[in-house]
Design a protein around this motif. Structure first.
Motif, PDB file in Angstrom:
ATOM      1  N   VAL A 134      -1.366   8.395  -4.861  1.00 56.56           N
ATOM      2  CA  VAL A 134      -2.188   7.337  -4.273  1.00 56.56           C
ATOM      3  C   VAL A 134      -3.669   7.730  -4.318  1.00 56.56           C
ATOM      4  O   VAL A 134      -4.027   8.842  -3.936  1.00 56.56           O
ATOM      5  CB  VAL A 134      -1.758   7.065  -2.817  1.00 56.56           C
ATOM      6  CG1 VAL A 134      -2.715   6.102  -2.131  1.00 56.56           C
ATOM      7  CG2 VAL A 134      -0.338   6.521  -2.784  1.00 56.56           C
ATOM      8  N   HIS A 142       4.017  10.018   1.401  1.00 56.42           N
ATOM      9  CA  HIS A 142       3.077   9.748   0.301  1.00 56.42           C
ATOM     10  C   HIS A 142       3.058  10.862  -0.740  1.00 56.42           C
ATOM     11  O   HIS A 142       2.315  10.776  -1.716  1.00 56.42           O
ATOM     12  CB  HIS A 142       1.668   9.520   0.850  1.00 56.42           C
ATOM     13  CG  HIS A 142       1.545   8.267   1.668  1.00 56.42           C
ATOM     14  ND1 HIS A 142       1.652   8.270   3.029  1.00 56.42           N
ATOM     15  CD2 HIS A 142       1.371   6.976   1.306  1.00 56.42           C
ATOM     16  CE1 HIS A 142       1.522   7.029   3.481  1.00 56.42           C
ATOM     17  NE2 HIS A 142       1.356   6.220   2.465  1.00 56.42           N
ATOM     18  N   HIS A 184      10.353   2.254  -5.101  1.00 53.49           N
ATOM     19  CA  HIS A 184      10.878   2.716  -3.815  1.00 53.49           C
ATOM     20  C   HIS A 184      11.688   1.666  -3.072  1.00 53.49           C
ATOM     21  O   HIS A 184      11.694   0.495  -3.440  1.00 53.49           O
ATOM     22  CB  HIS A 184       9.718   3.238  -2.953  1.00 53.49           C
ATOM     23  CG  HIS A 184       9.093   4.464  -3.552  1.00 53.49           C
ATOM     24  ND1 HIS A 184       8.107   4.385  -4.503  1.00 53.49           N
ATOM     25  CD2 HIS A 184       9.368   5.768  -3.389  1.00 53.49           C
ATOM     26  CE1 HIS A 184       7.785   5.615  -4.888  1.00 53.49           C
ATOM     27  NE2 HIS A 184       8.540   6.469  -4.229  1.00 53.49           N
ATOM     28  N   ASP A 230       3.402  13.051  -3.771  1.00 50.95           N
ATOM     29  CA  ASP A 230       3.610  12.817  -5.209  1.00 50.95           C
ATOM     30  C   ASP A 230       3.562  11.344  -5.628  1.00 50.95           C
ATOM     31  O   ASP A 230       3.977  11.003  -6.722  1.00 50.95           O
ATOM     32  CB  ASP A 230       4.951  13.425  -5.676  1.00 50.95           C
ATOM     33  CG  ASP A 230       4.993  14.933  -5.459  1.00 50.95           C
ATOM     34  OD1 ASP A 230       3.911  15.553  -5.537  1.00 50.95           O
ATOM     35  OD2 ASP A 230       6.071  15.480  -5.189  1.00 50.95           O
ATOM     36  N   LEU A 231       3.062  10.482  -4.739  1.00 55.45           N
ATOM     37  CA  LEU A 231       2.918   9.077  -5.146  1.00 55.45           C
ATOM     38  C   LEU A 231       1.651   8.883  -5.981  1.00 55.45           C
ATOM     39  O   LEU A 231       1.481   7.866  -6.639  1.00 55.45           O
ATOM     40  CB  LEU A 231       2.858   8.156  -3.927  1.00 55.45           C
ATOM     41  CG  LEU A 231       4.121   8.020  -3.080  1.00 55.45           C
ATOM     42  CD1 LEU A 231       3.907   6.986  -1.987  1.00 55.45           C
ATOM     43  CD2 LEU A 231       5.314   7.636  -3.946  1.00 55.45           C
ATOM     44  N   ILE A 243       3.431   1.583  -7.541  1.00 57.32           N
ATOM     45  CA  ILE A 243       3.707   2.588  -6.507  1.00 57.32           C
ATOM     46  C   ILE A 243       4.874   2.133  -5.638  1.00 57.32           C
ATOM     47  O   ILE A 243       5.716   2.931  -5.227  1.00 57.32           O
ATOM     48  CB  ILE A 243       2.452   2.834  -5.633  1.00 57.32           C
ATOM     49  CG1 ILE A 243       1.307   3.350  -6.490  1.00 57.32           C
ATOM     50  CG2 ILE A 243       2.762   3.791  -4.493  1.00 57.32           C
ATOM     51  CD1 ILE A 243      -0.028   3.403  -5.765  1.00 57.32           C
ATOM     52  N   ASP A 283      -6.130   2.521  -4.134  1.00 61.47           N
ATOM     53  CA  ASP A 283      -4.810   2.013  -3.754  1.00 61.47           C
ATOM     54  C   ASP A 283      -4.712   1.847  -2.243  1.00 61.47           C
ATOM     55  O   ASP A 283      -4.213   0.835  -1.746  1.00 61.47           O
ATOM     56  CB  ASP A 283      -3.714   2.979  -4.229  1.00 61.47           C
ATOM     57  CG  ASP A 283      -3.840   3.307  -5.712  1.00 61.47           C
ATOM     58  OD1 ASP A 283      -3.983   2.364  -6.500  1.00 61.47           O
ATOM     59  OD2 ASP A 283      -3.824   4.493  -6.063  1.00 61.47           O
TER      60      ASP A 283
END
Lengths: 291, 163
Positions: B120, B115, B83, B117-118, B79, B124
């Motif tokens: 999560v 956050h 980035h 479309d991550l 994740i 997590d």
């Protein structure tokens, strides 16, 4: 029968764990201790009381489970329990526990015979209906769950002799659990509709056709001392259907999570008068292993 | 790699050489309206919590370890890897400082946007909390103060977790 069902459940789980579908299931996602420990009736909770937490370390993306063994050593009796519980998606909890209430030497004094032991099977189901005890720190709304416990005790003739109406019964409850994280405090309150005597170990209902549900309360309060350690106390009211001066229960406990697979709960429990024998206070010890 | 490609593409297109003049080491982000409200929590009052975290130096150490641990954690590193960690470290430090009433302004985006479309999951989110607890332990921040801070962050789960 009951044992077979729980074995079947475990079998299904192990099948799921071995299948490709398991790739999507993520175990051990909960934070330490937030799955609670296992209560004497096998449900996720504290020691003597049932909480709104769903057993196991799964989140809403997985399945968790526990086995537990519990011992309460009292002056005139011994209480033992072992069982298994499964939490599905942090939403539904199914549990089975087998309790033994061993009268030891007291059995002879009661005319039952030395070591006379009551056994009770407790099948439990719980559903979390709203809230989250841990995340929702910006609101007072607790995590709320509803559940039932089907109980079946053996030794029906003794239960009938005592005046109990039944050797089977169902408890219904509503639980609310809240972690007040800013205060490092955990609170739980449970209201239980029950006919059970000594949680069912001495049957259900009482002499004179007494067969009504009464509402009983379970309260718990604990302080988070560290990530691994919760120290607190519990109080549980009980009906007095048999006229044997059944007392409320209370305890002081420390629940310690060694890791997400093992936790130990030790405490001091006061179960009051049980079948005319007063002052039943002693060590409470429970081991829980799971994922 | 992706950054390099974007920069090359930007140069080829004759765009300004530096896509993010305020923070030259960071990737460009789409425009948004900066506001302290984006931090997602109301700050503490007084300086107790700021002191408990040992001021800016302490917050910097906690955030850096939090990010370092997360990048090493097989549960969640993917994740983060995709980035801009330079920007993440800076905005997290601002966010922590703002919430701890250290006098910072939070210049990042709101919790829902960052956050988005991550993918999560709760696991997590909790993994990140576990790393934060370790980092706060190493900074010798008292357990009760840790929990006071976590109580501010916990409701962000609603915006961070989207499946």
């Amino acid at each position: 029968m009951v044992v077979r069902i729980s074995l079947l459940a475990l079998g299904v789980l192990s099948l799921m764990a071995g299948s490709s579908a398991a790739d999507e299931l993520r175990p051990l996602g909960k934070l330490l201790l937030t799955g609670g420990v296992t209560s004497v009736e096998g449900a996720g909770g504290g020691g003597l009381s049932t909480w709104a937490t769903i057993t196991g370390y799964e989140t809403r993306d997985g399945i968790g489970g526990n086995v537990h063994g519990t011992l309460v050593a009292l002056p005139d009796y011994q209480f033992r329990a072992y069982g298994a519980s499964v939490g599905f998606y942090d939403r539904i909890e199914l549990s089975y526990t087998r309790q033994a209430f061993d009268t030891q030497g007291t059995g002879a004094k009661l005319g039952l015979g030395k070591g006379f032991t009551f056994h009770q099977d407790v099948l439990g189901a719980k559903v979390r209906v709203l809230g989250d005890a841990v995340y929702n720190q910006d609101t007072w709304v607790p995590q709320v769950a509803v559940g039932l416990q089907y109980k079946n005790v053996d030794k029906a003739p003794v239960i009938a002799f005592l005046g109990g109406q039944d050797d089977k019964g169902v408890d219904y409850y509503v639980s609310a659990t809240k972690v007040l994280l800013a205060e490092s405090v955990v609170l739980n309150g449970t209201v239980r509709a029950t006919k059970a005597n000594q949680t069912g170990l001495l049957g259900f209902g009482g002499p004179g056709g007494k067969d009504d549900y009464t509402l009983q309360f379970e309260g718990s309060a604990g302080v988070l001392v560290s990530k691994r350690l919760l120290v607190g106390g519990e109080y549980r009211t009980k009906p007095n259907n048999l006229g044997l001066k059944e007392d409320d229960w209370w305890d002081l406990f420390a629940a310690y999570a060694v890791n997400k697979n093992l936790s130990v709960t030790a405490g001091y429990a006061d179960l009051g008068t049980i079948a005319t024998f007063k002052g039943q206070r002693g060590l409470y010890l429970s081991l829980q292993a799971g994922f | 790699m992706l950054t390099a490609l974007i920069m090359v593409a930007a140069l080829a297109a004759g765009a300004p050489e530096n896509p993010n003049p305020q923070h030259p080491n960071e990737e460009a982000v789409d425009p948004y309206a900066p506001s302290n409200a984006n931090a997602g929590a109301k700050p503490f009052e007084g300086d107790t919590m700021w002191k408990a975290f040992h001021g800016q130096a302490g917050v910097d150490r906690v955030v850096d370890e939090l990010v370092d641990l997360s990048l090493k954690d097989p549960r969640i590193k993917e994740i983060f890897e995709a980035h801009d960690m330079v920007r993440l470290r800076r905005t997290l430090k601002e966010q922590f400082c703002y919430i701890l009433n250290g006098g910072c302004t939070y210049s990042g985006r709101d919790m829902k946007s960052v956050h988005k479309d991550l993918g999560v999951q709760n696991t997590d989110f909790n993994a990140l909390v576990e790393h934060l607890q370790i980092a706060m332990d190493h900074e010798k921040i008292g357990f009760r103060d840790q929990n006071r801070f976590l109580a501010k962050l916990a409701p962000m789960q609603r915006h961070a977790v989207e499946r």
